[in-house]
Design an enzyme around this catalytic site. Structure first.
Site, PDB file in Angstrom:
ATOM      1  N   SER A  40       9.553   9.006  -2.816  1.00 23.05           N
ATOM      2  CA  SER A  40       8.610   8.753  -3.915  1.00 23.05           C
ATOM      3  C   SER A  40       8.855   9.664  -5.106  1.00 23.05           C
ATOM      4  CB  SER A  40       7.169   8.958  -3.421  1.00 23.05           C
ATOM      5  OG  SER A  40       6.988  10.299  -2.974  1.00 23.05           O
ATOM      6  N   HIS A  98      10.859   1.945  -2.357  1.00 24.26           N
ATOM      7  CA  HIS A  98       9.672   2.796  -2.364  1.00 24.26           C
ATOM      8  C   HIS A  98       8.403   1.971  -2.191  1.00 24.26           C
ATOM      9  CE1 HIS A  98       6.637   5.364  -4.756  1.00 24.26           C
ATOM     10  NE2 HIS A  98       6.629   5.728  -3.480  1.00 24.26           N
ATOM     11  N   GLU A 135       8.901  -0.688  -5.097  1.00 28.84           N
ATOM     12  CA  GLU A 135       9.894  -0.430  -6.140  1.00 28.84           C
ATOM     13  C   GLU A 135      11.289  -0.436  -5.513  1.00 28.84           C
ATOM     14  OE1 GLU A 135       7.519   2.438  -9.238  1.00 28.84           O
ATOM     15  OE2 GLU A 135       8.204   3.335  -7.370  1.00 28.84           O
ATOM     16  N   ASN A 170       4.716   6.016 -10.748  1.00 29.10           N
ATOM     17  CA  ASN A 170       4.358   7.416 -10.984  1.00 29.10           C
ATOM     18  C   ASN A 170       4.668   7.848 -12.411  1.00 29.10           C
ATOM     19  OD1 ASN A 170       3.304   7.948  -8.449  1.00 29.10           O
ATOM     20  ND2 ASN A 170       5.297   8.439  -7.585  1.00 29.10           N
TER      21      ASN A 170
END
Length: 500
Positions: A117, A138, A150, A188
């Site tokens: 991550s 991910h 992802e 993120n």
């Protein structure tokens, strides 16, 4: 992609095993601690049982899925897999060592995927003799409920590996977002602006944290405000992530954390896990007590606003003022009501040569029957604030009073979210459509950043950012070229670069 090996039987590993088994794949689950595999399979069995009880899947499908998950006792047992997914601890050395170990076991055509991550997929692949077969995959926790994944392509990853994981993602019921390898990937990365700008507003004392949270929930539609979110995740998790992203982008000011976050971390005010963060959780089942700024209705208030001016409140907001007496001379008013967007109230009042003691600004983009944000300058008197709040109290509309700031609260935070997404598109990290989907599914935002920018208007987003940059001279607010060019040409933010 029929035979899949998964290394790491924690929350992510067991979740990936479960969705792959439900999709018909044969899964071999390995962990250095063999008891972890037993616990993981027991957890999957219980979770599948709950799904059967709720009518989400049939008992036979649950049993079939469970029968497809096999414990592996040695890495060598994964040698004939088509895909191996590592979901071990977030440590670069450990992941590189595992990849080297796997290369000695698997066939050359086997794809090696990492569920990292926060680490660079490129760096993980650099340890391999065949880095072209290494790809990021991910997932988000819990894997079975967060329907987003992802797929991260490093510079040397072959397209066939990416296409294979996109197809498998669809097969397991997840929406795949393809992204290049960059700090934070898409979710993120895109999530940086919400929390960092909320902290910046607090550091500037634009408003207290309960007011900022409430405005962003009630007026902008977020599920929770930035400080509620920080308390939920914990500053011991959030602050290192903020600092890491900032560092990985070589100190780019768009990602610069605010000092008060680390100060609170050092003080042990972590959030829910420590019993106190921005809110107090000492009482059992405690929830944040948000500040109400409602006031009792008063006598009819005399109000003045300019005609046909860029700072005239929009008609949709003027329609909320049936109880006011509009005067035609500003000197006769109890309240001078303005609606600047890219400039603060102090600058607006000075430019128009108005009485600062009577001036109040209303957020023109995110005010309505659900709530109204009123902005005051250092010259605004308490009597003026009370009179302005009374106007909306007569309609039972909550009001939130904030200090002077270009962009208020909601437009300012959302402008930063949109600008960051535009820069991600400019850099080719992901497409606007994929960024919108990732933000909605991965972060739970009510609207994707490009959708939001097009709804509000790219020119309005640019106006807020330019006002913030003019006020603070802070590179945090420099507009992305992607945004600037489309605003100037009156194009939607989703309009592609023709050579991109």
């Amino acid at each position: 992609m029929q035979y899949i090996g998964i290394i790491g039987a924690g929350a992510m590993g067991r979740g990936i095993a479960q969705v792959c088994a439900l999709a018909g794949c044969q899964v071999r689950l390995f962990d250095r601690a063999e008891e972890a595999v037993s616990r993981a399979i027991a957890f999957v069995r219980a979770d599948l049982g709950q799904a059967v009880a709720k009518g989400k899947i049939s008992e036979s499908d649950a049993a079939a899925a469970l029968s497809r998950i096999f414990p592996a006792h040695d890495v060598k047992e994964l040698g004939d897999c088509n895909l191996i997914v590592e979901a071990i601890l977030e440590n670069l050395d450990a992941k590189q060592s595992l990849m080297r170990e796997l290369e000695a076991v698997v066939r050359p055509e086997c794809i090696l995927a990492t569920n990292t991550s926060s680490l660079s997929v490129t760096a993980i692949a650099a340890a391999c003799a065949l880095p072209e077969r290494v790809v990021g995959w991910h997932f988000f926790n819990p894997v079975t409920r967060m329907k987003l994944v992802e797929v991260i392509q490093a510079p040397r990853t072959k397209p066939e590996a990416v296409h294979a994981l996109v197809a498998l993602s669809q097969r397991v019921g997840h929406r795949a977002i393809v992204t290049s390898d960059s700090p934070g990937f898409v979710v993120n990365h895109a999530g940086r602006a919400f929390v960092t700008e909320g902290l910046k507003l607090l550091a500037e004392r634009v408003a207290e944290h309960p007011v900022i949270d409430t405005i962003l929930r009630i007026s902008a539609g977020f599920r929770m405000g930035p400080f509620e979110l920080l308390d939920l995740t914990g500053l011991d998790v959030s602050v290192p992530v903020m600092e890491s992203i900032h560092s990985q982008y070589y100190g780019d000011d768009r990602y610069r954390p605010v000092a008060l976050a680390r100060t609170r971390l050092l003080a042990g005010l972590l959030g829910r896990k420590s019993g106190q963060g921005f809110y107090c959780y000492q009482e059992k089942n405690a929830t944040p007590k948000l500040v109400s700024q409602q006031t009792a209705a008063a006598a009819v208030v005399a109000v003045w606003w300019p005609e046909n001016s860029p700072v005239t409140p929009p008609n949709s907001l003027l329609a909320l003022l049936p109880s006011v007496s509009r005067v035609h001379d500003a000197s006769e008013a109890d309240v001078i009501l303005l609606a600047p967007l890219g400039r603060d109230l102090s600058t607006t009042v000075a430019d128009l040569q108005l009485d600062p003691s009577k001036a109040v600004a209303i957020d023109p983009l995110f005010s309505g029957k659900a709530g109204v944000t009123l902005m005051v300058s250092p010259g605004t008197t308490a009597a003026t604030v009370d009179a302005a709040r009374a106007i909306f109290a007569a309609q039972l509309i909550p009001t939130f009073v904030i200090a002077d700031s270009p962009g208020y609260v909601a437009p300012r935070v959302i402008a930063c979210i949109v600008n960051l997404a535009c820069e991600m598109a400019q850099q080719g990290i992901a497409s606007p459509a994929d960024i919108d989907v990732a933000v909605r599914l991965g972060l739970g935002y009510p609207v994707g950043p490009f959708e939001w920018g097009d709804q509000l208007g790219a020119k309005h987003i640019l106006e807020v950012l330019q006002g913030l940059y003019a006020t603070f001279g802070d590179q945090r607010y420099r507009p992305s070229p992607w945004l600037v060019r489309r605003a100037r040409l009156s194009l939607p933010l989703t309009a592609p670069d023709r050579l991109g």
